[in-house]
Design a protein around this motif. Sequence first.
Motif: not given
Length: 330
Positions: A193, A195, A197, A258, A260-261, A291, A293, A324, A326
């Motif tokens: 993943l 970072d 988002a 993906s 994230s939240y 959310s 992770s 986000a 990946y």
Amino acid sequence: MYLKTLSIIFLMFMSILLTPAVTTSLSMGSEPDNVYTTPLIAGQYMVVGEVAVWTSIVDDSIILHVLYNITDPAWYLTEAHLAVATSLYDIPMTKKGNPIPGKFPYKAYDLWVQSYEFTVNLTEMFGLQCPVDESEATLYIAAHAVVAKLDEYGEIIQAETAWGEGARFTDRGNWGMYFTYTVSCETGEMCYLNDDAETSWAYGMPFSGGSWAMYVVYDGGYVTTDLIRAQHYDVGDVYITVDGGQMVINIALDEGYSISYYHIHVATSLDEIPQNRAGNPQIGLFEYQGSYSEITPNITLYLPLDEAEQYAETLYVAIHVGVATYTCSS
């Protein structure tokens, strides 16, 4: 035109897609080669979900993933306990051989989710390294949970102990179970993943404020709309329907993206969606939030509707998602 009405053929497809079996994807983004699944049994006889186990390699360490996944939309995880050992007798149990979940080393309390994952560093815990010696490759796993069932009004009507299906610890007494898993370093494609988002909204009507936030008007049936990331990029689809006393929302992202939240609010009028004085939505006050992770490209949420929402001809749905990217490699 982003907003679309489903055709009859697509309605048939969605009736399959939105079945209780779809809750959330494996956190690896694509199913690894060494995954093992077993039913999650509640009250000795009811299958309410599954337990999925697999390994990944991170910085030369073997990481065990144990995912509790509820597949019956009426049930929720409230507690989870996990024991992992290289010998059955290293799992906490009484002198008579009954397991003691309260003494399991991995625990989670005060949950209200339909998916929960534990990770165990097998290299740190047991000294396992690739390639794994056959004599050390077998793990004994006891996956215990407490689950609760809701009725159509969102009230808890049943609570049960649940176990990942396997062999019973004892023939008499506690019905607790364990299963074995063979550790493999052949993990297949690995996904990581990023970072990065970005704010995303289900495409619909704009709020009155100056932001680009949007809401969807739901008038019944099955509706699908695009999920827009960073104001300009279509990164997936959002499917909305009502089934009995709940709204079913499936968010399915395109490959490489993906969740994230999320922040979601359902109301019988636009004014009931939390907004500031300027008319921009206040996502921190939205009723439903969650959310992730790990890599999560697909989720289905079952949101209970109150009586007014169940009888309303029109519902207003604001769906805000952090999306986000990946990256995968062999």
